[in-house]
Motif scaffolding. Sequence first.
Motif, mmCIF file in Angstrom:
data_model
loop_
_atom_site.group_PDB
_atom_site.id
_atom_site.type_symbol
_atom_site.label_atom_id
_atom_site.label_comp_id
_atom_site.label_asym_id
_atom_site.label_seq_id
_atom_site.Cartn_x
_atom_site.Cartn_y
_atom_site.Cartn_z
ATOM 1 N N ALA A 1 0.825 -1.209 0.000
ATOM 2 C CA ALA A 1 0.000 0.000 0.000
ATOM 3 C C ALA A 1 0.862 1.263 0.000
ATOM 4 C CB ALA A 1 -0.928 -0.008 1.207
ATOM 5 N N VAL A 2 1.950 1.247 0.765
ATOM 6 C CA VAL A 2 2.844 2.408 0.801
ATOM 7 C C VAL A 2 3.512 2.604 -0.556
ATOM 8 C CG1 VAL A 2 4.959 3.329 1.833
ATOM 9 C CG2 VAL A 2 3.227 2.302 3.291
ATOM 10 N N VAL A 3 3.963 1.515 -1.161
ATOM 11 C CA VAL A 3 4.597 1.606 -2.482
ATOM 12 C C VAL A 3 3.574 2.069 -3.524
ATOM 13 C CG1 VAL A 3 5.656 0.241 -4.332
ATOM 14 C CG2 VAL A 3 6.426 -0.030 -1.989
ATOM 15 N N GLY A 4 2.357 1.582 -3.431
ATOM 16 C CA GLY A 4 1.309 2.022 -4.352
ATOM 17 C C GLY A 4 1.011 3.509 -4.217
ATOM 18 N N CYS A 5 0.966 4.007 -2.980
ATOM 19 C CA CYS A 5 0.784 5.447 -2.756
ATOM 20 C C CYS A 5 1.953 6.230 -3.320
ATOM 21 C CB CYS A 5 0.633 5.745 -1.266
ATOM 22 S SG CYS A 5 -0.898 5.192 -0.556
ATOM 23 N N PHE A 6 3.157 5.724 -3.118
ATOM 24 C CA PHE A 6 4.352 6.382 -3.641
ATOM 25 C C PHE A 6 4.293 6.470 -5.158
ATOM 26 C CE2 PHE A 6 8.679 6.097 -5.345
ATOM 27 C CZ PHE A 6 9.242 7.224 -4.767
ATOM 28 N N ILE A 7 3.946 5.375 -5.813
ATOM 29 C CA ILE A 7 3.857 5.353 -7.275
ATOM 30 C C ILE A 7 2.799 6.335 -7.761
ATOM 31 C CG2 ILE A 7 3.176 3.924 -9.254
ATOM 32 C CD1 ILE A 7 4.549 1.570 -7.803
ATOM 33 N N PHE A 8 1.639 6.329 -7.099
ATOM 34 C CA PHE A 8 0.570 7.243 -7.499
ATOM 35 C C PHE A 8 1.009 8.698 -7.359
ATOM 36 C CE2 PHE A 8 -3.045 9.942 -6.409
ATOM 37 C CZ PHE A 8 -3.795 9.798 -7.570
ATOM 38 N N LEU A 9 1.618 9.043 -6.232
ATOM 39 C CA LEU A 9 2.021 10.425 -6.011
ATOM 40 C C LEU A 9 3.159 10.853 -6.934
ATOM 41 C CD1 LEU A 9 1.780 10.625 -2.122
ATOM 42 C CD2 LEU A 9 0.293 11.740 -3.787
ATOM 43 N N GLN A 10 4.053 9.949 -7.265
ATOM 44 C CA GLN A 10 5.169 10.298 -8.137
ATOM 45 C C GLN A 10 4.734 10.500 -9.581
ATOM 46 O OE1 GLN A 10 8.362 11.060 -7.586
ATOM 47 N NE2 GLN A 10 8.071 10.853 -5.402
ATOM 48 N N PHE A 11 3.863 9.634 -10.072
ATOM 49 C CA PHE A 11 3.535 9.664 -11.490
ATOM 50 C C PHE A 11 2.295 10.476 -11.837
ATOM 51 C CE2 PHE A 11 6.048 5.669 -11.289
ATOM 52 C CZ PHE A 11 7.084 6.087 -12.112
ATOM 53 N N PHE A 12 1.393 10.680 -10.892
ATOM 54 C CA PHE A 12 0.135 11.342 -11.220
ATOM 55 C C PHE A 12 -0.049 12.689 -10.536
ATOM 56 C CE2 PHE A 12 -0.726 6.781 -11.841
ATOM 57 C CZ PHE A 12 -0.966 6.815 -13.202
ATOM 58 N N THR A 13 0.921 13.151 -9.769
ATOM 59 C CA THR A 13 0.866 14.474 -9.171
ATOM 60 C C THR A 13 2.183 15.187 -9.421
ATOM 61 O OG1 THR A 13 1.703 13.782 -7.008
ATOM 62 C CG2 THR A 13 -0.680 13.659 -7.334
ATOM 63 N N GLY B 1 3.483 15.346 -1.255
ATOM 64 C CA GLY B 1 2.183 14.896 -1.744
ATOM 65 C C GLY B 1 1.272 14.436 -0.624
ATOM 66 N N VAL B 2 1.843 13.727 0.339
ATOM 67 C CA VAL B 2 1.036 13.263 1.473
ATOM 68 C C VAL B 2 0.508 14.450 2.264
ATOM 69 C CG1 VAL B 2 1.136 12.035 3.677
ATOM 70 C CG2 VAL B 2 2.125 11.005 1.645
ATOM 71 N N THR B 3 1.358 15.440 2.525
ATOM 72 C CA THR B 3 0.893 16.614 3.286
ATOM 73 C C THR B 3 -0.120 17.425 2.484
ATOM 74 O OG1 THR B 3 2.832 17.866 2.568
ATOM 75 C CG2 THR B 3 2.965 16.783 4.714
ATOM 76 N N ALA B 4 0.102 17.565 1.171
ATOM 77 C CA ALA B 4 -0.843 18.317 0.344
ATOM 78 C C ALA B 4 -2.195 17.606 0.263
ATOM 79 C CB ALA B 4 -0.269 18.530 -1.049
#
Length: 91
Positions: A18-30, A37-40
């Motif tokens: 789940a953490v890696v999935g969040c990382f991938i989402f925030l890196q590639f789609f934001t 990204g987590v704070t925003a």
Amino acid sequence: MKNKKDLIIGVLLGIIGAVVGCFIFLQFFTDFGFIEGVTAMNKRGILNKVITLGAILNLIIFFILLQKNKDVMAKGVVLAMFIITLITLIM
């Protein structure tokens, strides 16, 4: 004893997935990095949705474990999903 160890490994795989999935989402789609990204997303009130999208990676992990006949580890991934669900509901 081995079943408990496999269950714990499955839970850890689920949480890491789940953490890696969040990382991938925030890196590639934001436009943000991971921490930014987590704070925003937390300020916007949509962090729970990002965590849910990140948990999609656990489906892949779950089916890979089932194909390799690691049923107890797959149960651990499902348990991790319940834990992640409870955390997102509390947030």
